[in-house]
Design a protein around this motif. Structure first.
Motif, short mmCIF file in Angstrom:
data_model
loop_
_atom_site.label_atom_id
_atom_site.label_comp_id
_atom_site.label_asym_id
_atom_site.label_seq_id
_atom_site.Cartn_x
_atom_site.Cartn_y
_atom_site.Cartn_z
N ASN A 72 4.55 11.32 -6.65
CA ASN A 72 5.01 10.03 -7.16
C ASN A 72 4.34 8.92 -6.34
O ASN A 72 3.93 9.13 -5.21
N VAL A 73 4.28 7.74 -6.94
CA VAL A 73 3.78 6.60 -6.19
C VAL A 73 4.96 5.84 -5.59
O VAL A 73 5.96 5.59 -6.27
N TRP A 438 0.88 7.95 -2.58
CA TRP A 438 1.15 9.08 -3.48
C TRP A 438 1.68 10.24 -2.65
O TRP A 438 0.97 10.80 -1.83
N ALA A 439 2.93 10.60 -2.86
CA ALA A 439 3.56 11.67 -2.08
C ALA A 439 4.53 12.45 -2.96
O ALA A 439 5.00 11.95 -3.99
N GLU A 440 4.85 13.67 -2.53
CA GLU A 440 5.74 14.53 -3.29
C GLU A 440 7.16 13.97 -3.35
O GLU A 440 7.86 14.14 -4.36
N ARG A 453 -3.85 11.92 4.85
CA ARG A 453 -4.91 12.40 3.95
C ARG A 453 -5.50 11.27 3.12
O ARG A 453 -6.40 11.48 2.30
N LYS A 454 -4.99 10.04 3.32
CA LYS A 454 -5.52 8.81 2.72
C LYS A 454 -5.31 8.73 1.20
O LYS A 454 -6.04 8.03 0.50
N GLU A 455 -4.28 9.41 0.70
CA GLU A 455 -3.97 9.29 -0.72
C GLU A 455 -3.06 8.07 -0.90
O GLU A 455 -1.87 8.16 -1.22
N VAL A 456 -3.64 6.92 -0.66
CA VAL A 456 -2.93 5.65 -0.65
C VAL A 456 -3.83 4.60 -1.30
O VAL A 456 -5.04 4.78 -1.43
N ARG A 463 2.68 -4.36 -8.44
CA ARG A 463 2.87 -2.91 -8.38
C ARG A 463 2.11 -2.22 -9.52
O ARG A 463 2.68 -1.55 -10.38
N ILE A 464 0.80 -2.45 -9.50
CA ILE A 464 -0.09 -1.76 -10.42
C ILE A 464 -0.10 -0.28 -10.07
O ILE A 464 -0.15 0.09 -8.90
N GLY A 465 -0.06 0.59 -11.08
CA GLY A 465 -0.20 2.03 -10.85
C GLY A 465 -1.67 2.41 -10.89
O GLY A 465 -2.41 1.94 -11.76
N LEU A 466 -2.11 3.24 -9.96
CA LEU A 466 -3.54 3.57 -9.89
C LEU A 466 -3.73 5.02 -9.45
O LEU A 466 -3.24 5.43 -8.40
N ARG A 467 -4.43 5.78 -10.28
CA ARG A 467 -4.88 7.14 -9.94
C ARG A 467 -6.40 7.15 -9.91
O ARG A 467 -7.06 6.48 -10.72
N PHE A 468 -6.97 7.95 -9.00
CA PHE A 468 -8.43 8.02 -8.89
C PHE A 468 -8.79 9.41 -8.38
O PHE A 468 -8.31 9.84 -7.32
#
Length: 643
Positions: A72-73, A438-440, A453-456, A463-468
């Motif tokens: 989840n973000v 982004w974390a569980e 792990r820099k998944e940020v 609060r834009i949602g962003l996946r890459f």
């Protein structure tokens, strides 16, 4: 001296150069920074503000996500100051660490001049990062057995003057820095006991407010050695849990980041764990990515390795500006000019300006060259945003709710719009950004692991949602319109990761952006690439998804400008223009086999009113000249590296 002049000079003090300028205001410097009359007048100004002059979103309750293996973000803040920070206290902030966390959880709060502050949506996590250099002052002043020098220091802090502020900064900027607090107490053991008591309180507050699954509070503080002028090479220190050293290492203990990391590691035994986050690279006078310390000590390979291990993130957007990139330093994309208030340096000996080694994009490029030299990339950093507010209001980055960041000095719309010292007024600031992780699940361990792990990613406040994601061969199910996130994780890596080159293949990137549910639609999504070619670093900015059916030009790689507009009479934005979601599966056809490169996504929102326009509406004025009436909110993913 008139009150309006006093307010303007007061606002300028927030970034003043010790001992420079301000000739002819000695009487002001020695007078209290603000009096009861000043505050009473500001309260009257606040009472006259029209808070109904524009639309404000409804306040929403907290929403809690169930644990998800696909992550989840979570939106939060890792850089906030309460009354425990000596500068915040001098500026009139009397709101505690406890109240700061309550604000982060959604409670409304009144500032020192009566302005109401409240988040539209509570945060998921927060860290209150008060300056360690001021720890212990409250305990010393409460000690009935304090000596005469300490008593005098406490008295001056209660009625601070500009002169006091300048002197404290001057002493702190000396090498080695001088602590007025230590000089007054004259007893190192007693001084340390006071400081440790403050730090224990900070840790206790984080533990009390930490609610696994609902709200995460990190024990944290700021390490703050000042540079000449208004510069800073500061770092926020974030701990995984409540197992922390008994002492918060300050700039009076550690002269540089080398000393900071060494002392932190010496005092932090597992389960204690920490990371450090530098902020304001734009105000580091080039030191952020230069490979040398504040004292000119050059990084060795071992120093770089330590930095790589302990400093996975950088704060690249906050109230003091945008540190992504600057026009004219190898960059041409106009987005680099958003919320910039420092010019480029013209000579090597200048300060109060931007150098190439001040900006994150240039730091990422340097990381590629260091990789060739060292065999590893110590500047492969993830990106976050924060506020650096000194008002005890973490995450309050919405333009319409910006109440300044320095308590009494900018505690009304009138004072915030005052011009102040050229280039240094509140007008040049912005509400800051927030960090997205982004974390569980919303727990200390899960969020801390994600930061490592820099998944940020960073946003400029929305609060834009962003996946890459990236891969040299995405599998089935990775469709740009409705991608399977499980498939993207299975056949690629998320932001913050790295992929290894494959013979005959070119890297592909999946980017998906969702608008902030209560803010303007999205304009477009870009991918920024940096690489080394013939010994020179290069970059390329490409639009990969644009709203309204616009397509990137074959030569410029950019779409035509959006036609979305804003009604400056009430700040209503164009809700129909733009997109609620933008996605793209883009392949880098320019990639050359064996090339080392980084890529990150940047999301651009349709224009909305800037905070200065909202303040103008509160006062029935037209927006001020010299700053844009509108702003373009942004989100930046952490990079993905191709090795």
């Amino acid at each position: 001296m008139g009150r309006s002049q006093k307010i303007a000079i007061g606002a300028a003090l927030l970034t003043v150069i010790a001992g420079a300028g301000y000739l002819g205001v000695q009487a002001y410097l020695q007078a209290p920074l603000f009096s009861e009359e000043d505050i009473a007048q500001m309260r009257a100004d606040v009472a006259a503000q029209n808070e109904d002059a524009f639309h404000q979103p409804d306040v929403m309750p907290a929403a809690y996500s169930e644990r998800s293996e696909l992550r989840n973000v979570y939106f939060g803040e890792l850089h906030t100051h309460s009354t425990l920070s000596f500068d915040a206290y001098l500026f009139g902030n009397r709101l505690s660490v406890d109240e700061s966390y309550r604000f982060a959880k959604g409670e409304a709060m009144e500032g020192p001049t009566g302005e109401l502050m409240q988040l539209t949506r509570p945060l998921d996590f927060a860290a209150i990062t008060d300056h360690a250099e001021g720890f212990g002052l409250a305990e010393a002043c409460d000690d009935v057995n304090r000596n005469e020098a300490t008593q005098e220091l406490c008295k001056t802090v209660q009625q601070p003057s500009a002169e006091l502020f300048l002197e404290l900064r001057r002493q702190g900027a000396q090498r080695p820095p001088v602590s007025a607090f230590a000089l007054a107490i004259e007893d190192p053991e007693k001084e340390r006991s006071y400081m440790e008591a403050t730090w224990a309180h900070v840790v206790d507050m984080a533990d009390q407010h930490n609610e696994p699954g609902r709200f995460t509070a990190f024990a944290a503080y700021e390490y703050s050695p000042p540079l000449e002028g208004t510069g800073k090479m500061h770092r926020n220190v974030i701990f995984r849990n409540g197992d922390v050293p008994s002492h918060a290492v300050s700039a009076f203990d550690a002269l540089s980041e080398f000393d900071l990391w060494e002392q932190l590691e010496a005092g932090c035994d597992r389960p204690c764990e920490f990371l450090t986050i530098p902020h304001n690279p734009n105000k580091s006078w080039g030191l952020a990515f230069a490979g040398q310390t504040i004292d000119g000590d050059v990084y060795t390979a071992e120093n770089w390795a330590t930095r790589q291990r302990l400093e996975p993130l950088v704060e690249m957007f906050q109230i003091k500006g945008n540190s992504e990139c600057a026009l004219g330093m190898g960059t041409t994309d106009e987005e680099c000019a958003i919320e910039q208030f420092l010019p480029r340096c013209e000579t090597d000996d200048e300060i109060e300006c931007i150098r190439p080694t001040s900006m994150v994009r240039d730091g990422l490029k340097k990381g590629l060259t260091l990789d060739e030299e060292l065999g590893f990339n110590p500047l492969a950093v993830g990106l976050i945003g924060s506020t650096d507010t000194h008002n005890s209001n973490p995450g309050d980055a919405e333009e319409w709710d910006f109440r300044g960041a320095a308590a009494v000095f900018v505690g009304s719309a009138k004072s915030r719009l005052a011009p102040g010292r050229p280039g240094r007024s509140a007008l040049k600031r912005n509400p800051g950004g927030i960090a997205a992780v982004w974390a569980e699940e919303n727990t200390r361990d899960a969020l801390f692991d994600a930061m490592k792990r820099k998944e940020v990613y960073a946003t400029s406040g929305t609060r834009i949602g962003l996946r890459f994601f990236a891969s040299f061969g995405f599998g089935d199910g990775v469709d740009p319109e409705s991608p399977s996130i499980a498939a993207a994780y299975q056949s690629g890596v998320p932001m913050g990761g790295a992929i290894e080159g494959a013979t005959g293949e070119k890297p592909s990137f999946l980017v998906q952006a969702l608008k902030d549910p209560i803010d303007a639609p999205l304009d477009k999504v870009q991918i920024i690439k940096g690489w080394v070619e013939d010994g020179e670093t290069r970059e390329l900015v490409m639009d990969v998804a644009c709203s309204g059916g616009r397509q990137p030009d074959a030569e410029t790689k950019r779409c035509a400008d959006t036609s979305a507009d804003v009604d400056l009479a009430d700040c209503a934005f164009d809700a129909d223009g733009g997109a609620a979601q933008l996605s793209s599966l883009w392949t880098d056809e320019t990639y050359v086999e064996g090339q080392k490169a980084f890529y990150y996504a940047r999301v651009i929102q349709n224009p909305t009113c800037r905070w200065s326009t909202y303040d103008s509406l509160r006062l029935g004025l037209t927006p001020p000249e010299g700053v844009p009436a509108t702003t373009t909110e942004l989100a930046w993913s952490s990079p993905i590296w191709v090795n």
